[in-house]
Structure formats: structure tokens, C-alpha cells
Design an enzyme around this catalytic site. Structure first.
Site, PDB file in Angstrom:
ATOM      1  N   TYR A  11      -2.385  -0.566  10.244  1.00 48.04           N
ATOM      2  CA  TYR A  11      -2.388  -1.011   8.923  1.00 48.04           C
ATOM      3  C   TYR A  11      -0.871  -0.505   8.037  1.00 48.04           C
ATOM      4  O   TYR A  11      -0.633  -0.953   7.516  1.00 48.04           O
ATOM      5  CB  TYR A  11      -3.644  -0.219   8.234  1.00 48.04           C
ATOM      6  CG  TYR A  11      -3.689  -0.292   6.712  1.00 48.04           C
ATOM      7  CD1 TYR A  11      -4.408  -1.626   6.175  1.00 48.04           C
ATOM      8  CD2 TYR A  11      -3.372   0.494   5.677  1.00 48.04           C
ATOM      9  CE1 TYR A  11      -4.629  -1.893   4.883  1.00 48.04           C
ATOM     10  CE2 TYR A  11      -3.289   0.272   4.475  1.00 48.04           C
ATOM     11  CZ  TYR A  11      -4.159  -0.856   3.950  1.00 48.04           C
ATOM     12  OH  TYR A  11      -4.335  -1.314   2.940  1.00 48.04           O
ATOM     13  N   SER A  24       0.714  -1.125   0.120  1.00 50.26           N
ATOM     14  CA  SER A  24      -0.079  -0.037   0.034  1.00 50.26           C
ATOM     15  C   SER A  24       0.661   1.224   0.024  1.00 50.26           C
ATOM     16  O   SER A  24       2.072   1.001   0.554  1.00 50.26           O
ATOM     17  CB  SER A  24      -0.958   0.005   1.328  1.00 50.26           C
ATOM     18  OG  SER A  24      -1.436   1.322   1.410  1.00 50.26           O
TER      19      SER A  24
END
Length: 253
Positions: free
Chosen positions: A154, A141
Site C-alpha cells: 500500500y 495517502s
């Protein structure tokens, strides 16, 4: 038919980037194992592929559980006789800073997003070695490259995916296994849409996500899938340990 004759496991293939990747891989000739914890969504992906003339099988799996992953790999090899490609896409998300994050939430995100990549790779690589090589693409990501506010678990999980990618690329190059990572920017997936809808002002939340990137829009799952295909296929034979950002210019700033 860039993947003709190949067998590919795609985790988190029930929706979003995973589903788009599964559909694209099937169109390119791969036999696709749709691996997901959601049986309804996973079965739907398989149905779409089969209706389009492709070959696919659904396997329900929790990638954070070793026994689940072992069964997934054994079932795949038992059905198709080999394993060529692994796409480690399964992931979950939560918003919180380090003071707000519950320990259980931290553990669950790291278990799925990072430990899941470790476990799937651990059990798939021996089959790739047996077959003479393979390709692994991990889904990181933009949050693994730069810090993003209020999503600490995350961010950490995706940073770990990048480090794991580089480590595996070095360790298994000798076995003709390439390991690369695609780092999407914010993409219009069910996970992102749900996060936006939870915001006090969803329209403003979406605008904020769009405006922070030079492209001034969110990504589309099929755009990310195209990058995954490139790294998984023979079009990128010299790429290993690579980190491919597809984020509308966000991390270029």
C-alpha cells in the site's frame, strides 16, 4: 455551483471518500459518473444523488483492466458528450511487510492503486484534450509520504501515485490539464473500519490510529471531499502538481 456544467468520473465512488466526493460534486452542479466494481454500492450512490435532484450514472469498472476503463470513458462521453474531471479514488488495502506479503497480493494492490490511476488517466486525458482542458485529482495517502509499518504494498502504491501526479502535471500543463493529488490521513471509511475490526482489540486499534496525529481523531470522508473539490474546480487554477495533505497533522510531525 462550482462545477455547473462539468462532467466528472469518480472511481471508487460506491463508498467512503469516493461517495462523499460524488455527493458533493453533484450538489455543486456536476454530472457525476459513479465508477465502482461494486454494483450495489455504486447504484446506491447514484440513487442518493438523484433523490437529491442531481444527475448521476453508474458504470461498473475494474480500474486495473484496460478494456473496462476504455468502456467507462466511451460510455461517459457517449452519454454526456464530454469529460472535464477525473477523480482517481479507487483503491484497496492489505497489511504485510515485505517478507509476509504474497506476490499475488502485491500485484493486486499495485494493479488497482497505481496501474488503475495510470489506465484511467491514459484513457481520459485524450477526451480532456479534445475538450480544451480538464482537471485530474489523484487520491494518494499519508502512507505515500511517510513509511507506515506493515503495509508495504500500500505504501509503495501511494508513493507511486504521488510520482505519477507530478509527471502528468508536467506533461499535460501545455494541454490546460491540471493534475493534483490529495493525500488523506486515516479516514472513517468502510475500508478503514474493516481493518480496525480485524484487529485483536478494535477499540485499542482505533485509539492507536487517533493518538498518532496531532488532531487526535480520524478524518471524515466529507472533509477529504472538500479538498478534492477545491483542486478539481476553478478555485485552484494555478495549482498543478500539488500534493495536498489532509491528515490531522500526521505528516507535519
Amino acid at each position: 455551483m462550482k462545477l455547473a456544467g462539468r462532467v466528472a468520473i469518480i472511481t471508487g465512488a460506491g463508498a467512503g471518500i469516493g461517495r462523499s466526493t460524488a455527493l458533493l460534486f453533484a450538489k455543486e452542479g456536476a454530472k457525476v459518473v459513479v465508477a465502482d466494481c461494486d454494483s450495489e454500492r455504486g447504484a446506491e450512490t447514484v440513487s442518493i444523488i438523484r433523490q437529491d435532484g442531481g444527475e448521476a450514472t453508474f458504470i461498473q469498472v475494474d480500474v486495473s483492466k484496460a478494456a473496462n476503463v476504455e468502456k467507462m470513458v466511451k460510455t461517459t462521453v457517449g452519454r454526456y458528450g464530454k469529460l472535464d474531471i477525473l477523480i482517481n479514488n479507487a483503491g484497496i488495502y492489505a497489511q504485510a511487510n515485505v517478507m509476509e506479503a504474497a506476490e499475488e497480493e502485491w500485484d493486486r494492490i499495485l494493479d488497482v492503486n497505481l496501474k488503475g490511476v495510470f489506465l484511467c488517466s491514459k484513457h481520459c486525458i485524450p477526451e480532456m484534450i479534445t475538450g480544451g482542458g480538464g482537471s485530474i485529482v489523484n487520491i494518494g495517502s499519508e502512507a505515500g509520504i511517510v513509511g507506515i509499518k506493515n503495509q508495504v504494498a500500500y505504501n509503495v502504491s501511494k508513493s507511486g501515485v504521488i510520482a505519477l501526479t507530478k509527471s502528468m502535471a508536467i506533461d499535460f500543463a501545455v494541454n490546460n490539464i491540471r493534475v493534483n493529488c490529495v493525500c488523506p490521513g486515516t479516514t472513517e471509511t468502510p475500508l478503514v473500519k474493516a481493518a480496525v475490526e480485524r484487529a485483536p482489540d478494535p477499540a485499542e486499534a482505533r485509539r492507536a490510529l487517533e493518538e498518532v496525529r496531532p488532531a487526535n481523531r480520524l478524518g471524515r470522508p466529507e472533509e477529504i471531499a472538500a479538498g478534492i473539490l477545491y483542486l478539481a474546480s476553478d478555485e485552484s487554477p494555478y495549482a498543478t502538481g500539488s500534493i495536498l495533505s489532509i491528515d490531522g497533522g500526521y505528516t507535519a510531525q
